[in-house]
Write an enzyme that holds these catalytic residues in place. Structure first.
Site, PDB file in Angstrom:
ATOM      1  N   TRP C 321    -133.428 -76.943 -70.106  1.00  0.00           N
ATOM      2  CA  TRP C 321    -133.731 -75.756 -69.350  1.00  0.00           C
ATOM      3  C   TRP C 321    -132.372 -74.827 -69.603  1.00  0.00           C
ATOM      4  O   TRP C 321    -132.143 -73.665 -69.767  1.00  0.00           O
ATOM      5  CB  TRP C 321    -133.683 -76.145 -67.918  1.00  0.00           C
ATOM      6  CG  TRP C 321    -133.837 -74.842 -66.996  1.00  0.00           C
ATOM      7  CD1 TRP C 321    -135.017 -74.210 -66.835  1.00  0.00           C
ATOM      8  CD2 TRP C 321    -132.631 -74.201 -66.533  1.00  0.00           C
ATOM      9  NE1 TRP C 321    -134.539 -73.123 -65.962  1.00  0.00           N
ATOM     10  CE2 TRP C 321    -133.178 -73.120 -65.853  1.00  0.00           C
ATOM     11  CE3 TRP C 321    -131.077 -74.383 -66.537  1.00  0.00           C
ATOM     12  CZ2 TRP C 321    -132.589 -72.228 -64.938  1.00  0.00           C
ATOM     13  CZ3 TRP C 321    -130.630 -73.513 -65.654  1.00  0.00           C
ATOM     14  CH2 TRP C 321    -131.118 -72.645 -64.955  1.00  0.00           C
ATOM     15  N   HIS C 322    -130.937 -75.803 -69.762  1.00  0.00           N
ATOM     16  CA  HIS C 322    -129.945 -74.848 -70.057  1.00  0.00           C
ATOM     17  C   HIS C 322    -129.968 -74.123 -71.383  1.00  0.00           C
ATOM     18  O   HIS C 322    -129.105 -73.345 -71.740  1.00  0.00           O
ATOM     19  CB  HIS C 322    -128.761 -75.768 -69.783  1.00  0.00           C
ATOM     20  CG  HIS C 322    -128.339 -76.216 -68.336  1.00  0.00           C
ATOM     21  ND1 HIS C 322    -129.101 -76.817 -67.601  1.00  0.00           N
ATOM     22  CD2 HIS C 322    -127.681 -75.458 -67.376  1.00  0.00           C
ATOM     23  CE1 HIS C 322    -128.486 -76.997 -66.143  1.00  0.00           C
ATOM     24  NE2 HIS C 322    -127.567 -76.210 -66.240  1.00  0.00           N
ATOM     25  N   GLY C 323    -130.525 -74.632 -72.514  1.00  0.00           N
ATOM     26  CA  GLY C 323    -130.312 -74.028 -73.551  1.00  0.00           C
ATOM     27  C   GLY C 323    -131.267 -74.802 -74.655  1.00  0.00           C
ATOM     28  O   GLY C 323    -131.403 -75.972 -74.484  1.00  0.00           O
TER      29      GLY C 323
END
Lengths: 392, 83, 472
Positions: C321-323
């Site tokens: 989700w963060h990257g």
């Protein structure tokens, strides 16, 4: 709700205005900050540029009683005009005005009306604008936007043709900076506060970017054959201006311009190309607007090119038909009847590589020669103007 | 229905281990870090065992275990509906 | 549009003026329009994407409440998940998946390649996607009443304070507030201003002043000693915390000013005594979202092995989700493994009461070091670089381990001062929701404090950088 808005939101903002403009923007603080502003080599470019503007603001607040002639332009002017030399020569010749170097790194012609609050003062008798080939670009100079700003002049100068989404932050910073001294000179004030608290504050000992007396960098360029003429390509602004009569195509062209981020001003060739693109670039419009303003303020306005070495055309400006820019300026000066210092007058300076330290800036010897020339020309131009006024 | 002591003891012990205050009836147990994703599993087992209820998976929602008061009401409702 | 920009202040002035003069119903629509304008400042066409997500979920829920048929309701929920996650996958992960597929194909010796799309990532897509999903899921579960109008729902999704980088709102908490909100109540406004001052200070003074140092150390231009890299991690830890928690504080402060309560997102995470506690204090709205909508539905009444698998899967997804990069996947798994280890250790180790303070202090120190290590993956350009940095950082016996750290003395002193101030606020903290020091002050003192803080923040702000979490 009204009480909350007034007491908790508007009052602190008013307080901020007072702190910023009355306390931090006071003459004593300005004098102190100005005397210790950083030089260019400290990699504090924005603080350095703010320092240049602060110098102009500081000088504009201090009236020596003599009428002033302001010499305005880019870092070519900042580094290429020795105001002390010129003033000494003018004093020796009995002239009753003083010259002030108002050079600003990267200054473009569209900025002239934006600087009106500092340039069009009651003690100013004349303004000399010395332009570079890149000065008449359509593009905004991103580093200058937040500080060298006037909202009304910008709105007047720019329609919806020219705005880009990527510039909105800088435009908004300009609006805030116009009202708040603290915002306008933020980087410079920050540098000063931190350097002072760390005991690293140094008094500025020379007025240029480059310390006088240092060895000249090697600039001699091997002359190869004359570069072939290269017509600059169409810019996005050209498309917008070319299609403004066509409704749908015009909207599409404007939308594309709006969404396309502008390249930062890191190479000089693109703004030169932009200066060649159309007769009504932002730069030319800015120049014409400033002519009007000086007329209204009864200030004599003189225009001329700043020396740029011939070896530039064997370098980044190869092939561009830059003489068109000079011709455009001739048209404008003829249209408004203002004095033009022709390029032919400085041709001797431009062909000598050893008078320059790089493709933009004069070296110490070049500065002396050019300043001597300017002193003589300004005496003529301003004497003729005085005589004409007396005759009337 | 008042929650049985072992159920409350579990929560109080969690509070002590986490250096939190002993929770009041309306304190958010997740916010105080007394319950978390792992502790919830253990807590469910203790709740079911000592309250004589079965918590279906569809009811395993943090909302049903937010505070002691909510847990109390939830357990009472489950107990009332149990065969 | 970044909060720390002049454009935002002009925008905010317009938003405050509009809200002050309009009635409640018009105010909601006005805030919606302003929020969409705020969002369009990044890239106007992406507003259409945001509106598409809103329209799809609004109408899916409208159909869901009209039908009692469980299969149809489930089908509509699945449709909402497919559309929202599909948009997210397309814009955020399609390039990553294609690149990975090409690497696999190349490793397998084939000449077949998959075209790698290059789509501009819409600002905040990860945030607003989760919010629209929480709405659909909560209505499906019967935990939330549907929005009374499209403008109400769209306002919940796009409300400008939280749109770009959270906190992640839940519809069941926010929609009722829309119906009854009153902007510019005096105490709430003062609380809001206080939060905004703190937020801007954290972002502009702390984070933006750390950024150049972090960029210099992690630029890859010259090899850095192990100790320098540790220092870089320290500054990055300050930067990302100042940046992200500062943004959340500003968002909450704006919410208060306009009459809304936005949940707390950070609770002094660097004082956590374990990794489990860290994720209960860092990006709280994300961890609670993942707990409620991913972890618990995966099943918690399962065997130990399955539970561990679930935890690692959840953390893998959290990392992703963060990257869209393998370094984030590894970062997520690293945290997941540590969370599992914390839980196991917590069950096995019983600390006597007299040693609790020492254990807590040791736990805080160890957790902080482990978090610092995790930031290497976050900050590095890629996995290879991250491994290189990590090797240097852990090679404590290297003779040049302490090389070059002298030049960071002054910066470290300033960081130490900031850390001390932060520690003082931790010790003196109230219940964070009730933080209201300014309200307790007499008006004149408050006026001077607010004005002075604004001036100091403007003066000492670093060079503006975009919020780190905007890229998510």
């Amino acid at each position: 709700m009204a009480k909350t808005l007034i007491c908790e939101i508007l009052s602190p903002l008013f307080g901020l205005f007072l702190i910023s403009n009355w306390f931090i923007g006071s003459d004593n603080v300005i004098r102190f900050v100005e005397a210790h502003r950083p030089d260019r080599v400290k990699d504090l470019q924005i603080a350095h540029a703010e320092g240049q503007l602060l110098h102009i603001e500081s000088r504009s607040r201090n009236d020596t009683g003599k009428p002033r002639v302001l010499i305005v332009g880019s870092s070519s002017v900042f580094n290429g005009v020795d105001e002390h030399l010129i003033n000494a020569m003018l004093a020796a010749a009995g002239a009753n005005f003083e010259v002030v170097n108002c050079g600003l790194t990267g200054m473009h012609a569209y900025e002239l009306p934006m600087l009106r609050q500092w340039l069009l003062r009651s003690n100013v008798a004349g303004i000399v604008y010395l332009y570079n080939y890149y000065s008449f670009s359509d593009d905004l100079y991103d580093m200058a936007l937040p500080m060298r700003w006037n909202t009304l002049e910008f709105a007047r100068l720019n329609g919806i043709y020219d705005l880009r989404l990527s510039e909105l932050d800088n435009l908004a910073a300009g609006v805030l900076g116009e009202s708040l001294f603290l915002v306008r000179y933020r980087q410079l004030l920050r540098y000063t506060a931190i350097a002072w608290s760390a005991g690293h504050l140094e008094t500025r000992t020379y007025p240029y970017d480059f310390e006088p007396g240092r060895a000249r960098p090697e600039t001699t360029v091997r002359r190869t054959k004359e570069p072939a003429v290269e017509e600059p390509g169409l810019t996005l602004q050209d498309e917008v201006y070319g299609k403004h009569d066509a409704l749908w195509d015009g909207i599409v062209a404007r939308w594309r311009l709006f969404l396309t981020p502008r390249e930062p001003f890191s190479r000089i060739r693109p703004p030169v190309e932009s200066s060649l693109s159309r007769h009504n670039t932002r730069g030319y419009r800015g120049l014409e607007r400033f002519v009007e303003l000086t007329r209204n303020a009864k200030i004599q306005f003189v225009v001329g090119p700043v020396p740029e070495p011939n070896f530039k055309k064997f370098d980044y400006m190869g092939g561009l038909p830059v003489e068109r820019i000079d011709r455009r300026i001739q048209e404008i000066t003829r249209k408004y009847g203002i004095v033009l210092l022709g390029r032919s007058e400085i041709a001797d300076i431009e062909k000598k590589d050893q008078l320059f330290r790089d493709p933009i800036h004069l070296y110490d010897n070049g500065r002396s020669i050019y300043s001597t020339y300017l002193a003589a020309r300004l005496q003529e131009v301003l004497r003729n103007s005085n005589d004409a006024d007396t005759a009337k | 229905m008042a929650l049985p002591h072992p159920v409350l003891d579990f929560l109080y012990e969690r509070a002590r281990r986490g250096s939190a205050n002993i929770p009041e009836n309306n304190d958010d147990l997740f916010k105080l870090r007394i319950l978390d994703s792992f502790a919830l599993i253990e807590f469910l087992l203790i709740l079911e065992e000592h309250c004589g209820i079965k918590v279906p998976d569809s009811d395993v929602l943090p909302e049903n275990f937010q505070t002691i008061e909510i847990i109390d009401r939830f357990a009472a409702a489950r107990w009332a509906h149990s065969p | 549009m970044s909060f720390a920009s002049a454009t935002f202040f002009l925008f905010l002035a317009a938003a405050i003026t509009g809200c002050a003069v309009l009635g409640r119903q018009s105010r909601i629509r006005f805030l919606l329009v302003m929020s969409l304008l705020f969002y369009s400042a990044a890239y106007p066409p992406h507003v259409l994407l945001l509106l598409t997500s809103c329209i799809v979920d609004y109408w899916i829920v409208a159909l869901m409440v009209r039908t009692k048929h469980p299969d149809l309701r489930r089908g509509l929920l699945v449709l909402s998940l497919a559309v929202n996650l599909g948009l997210l996958a397309t814009f955020k992960y399609s390039g990553f998946f294609a690149t990975t597929a090409n690497q696999i194909l190349a490793a397998a010796g084939t000449k077949v390649t998959v075209p790698v799309p290059s789509l501009l990532l819409p600002v905040g897509i990860s945030f607003y996607t989760f919010q629209t999903l929480s709405y659909t899921i909560d209505v499906y579960r019967g935990l939330c009443q549907p929005a009374r109008s499209f403008s109400e729902f769209a306002m919940f999704v796009s409300f400008f304070p939280h749109l770009a980088a959270g906190p992640i709102l839940r519809a069941r908490d926010f929609l009722p507030q829309i119906r009854g909100h009153e902007p510019f109540q005096r105490e709430q406004t003062v609380r809001g201003i206080e939060l905004m001052l703190v937020g801007f200070f954290k972002k502009c003074v702390v984070a933006d002043n750390c950024a150049p140092l972090v960029n210099q150390i992690f630029s890859g231009g010259e090899p850095m000693s192990g100790s320098t890299l540790w220092i870089g991690c320290l500054f990055f830890a300050a930067q990302i915390y100042g940046d992200f928690s500062g943004y959340s504080d500003i968002a909450r402060g704006l919410g208060y000013m306009f009459g809304f309560r936005i949940p707390v997102n950070f609770e002094w995470p660097y004082f956590s005594r374990s990794m489990l506690e860290f994720w209960q204090r860092w990006h709280i709205t994300l961890s609670s979202f993942i707990r409620d909508y991913v972890y618990i539905p995966l099943g918690i009444r399962v065997g130990r092995l399955r539970l561990t698998f679930n935890v690692l899967l959840v953390w893998l997804l959290c990392g992703l989700w963060h990257g869209a990069a393998w370094k984030f996947v590894l970062w997520g798994l690293y945290h997941g493994a540590l969370v599992v280890a914390t839980h196991i250790a917590g069950n096995r180790i019983r600390v006597p009461e007299r040693l609790r303070l020492a254990a807590n202090t040791l736990g805080m120190g160890l957790t902080f070091v482990l978090v610092l290590i995790s930031w290497i993956f976050f900050r590095s350009a890629d996995l290879t670089t991250a491994w290189t940095y990590l090797r240097e950082m852990l090679y404590l016996t290297n003779s040049s381990f302490f090389g070059g750290i002298g030049r960071y003395k002054v910066a470290l002193a300033w960081l130490g001062l900031a850390a001390l101030a932060h520690a003082i606020t931790y010790v003196l903290r109230y219940d964070v929701d009730e933080l209201s020091l300014l309200w307790r002050l007499p008006y004149t003192v408050r006026l001077v404090a607010v004005t002075g803080t604004i001036a100091v923040t403007i003066l000492f702000s670093g060079q503006a950088t975009s919020f780190i979490y905007f890229q998510f």
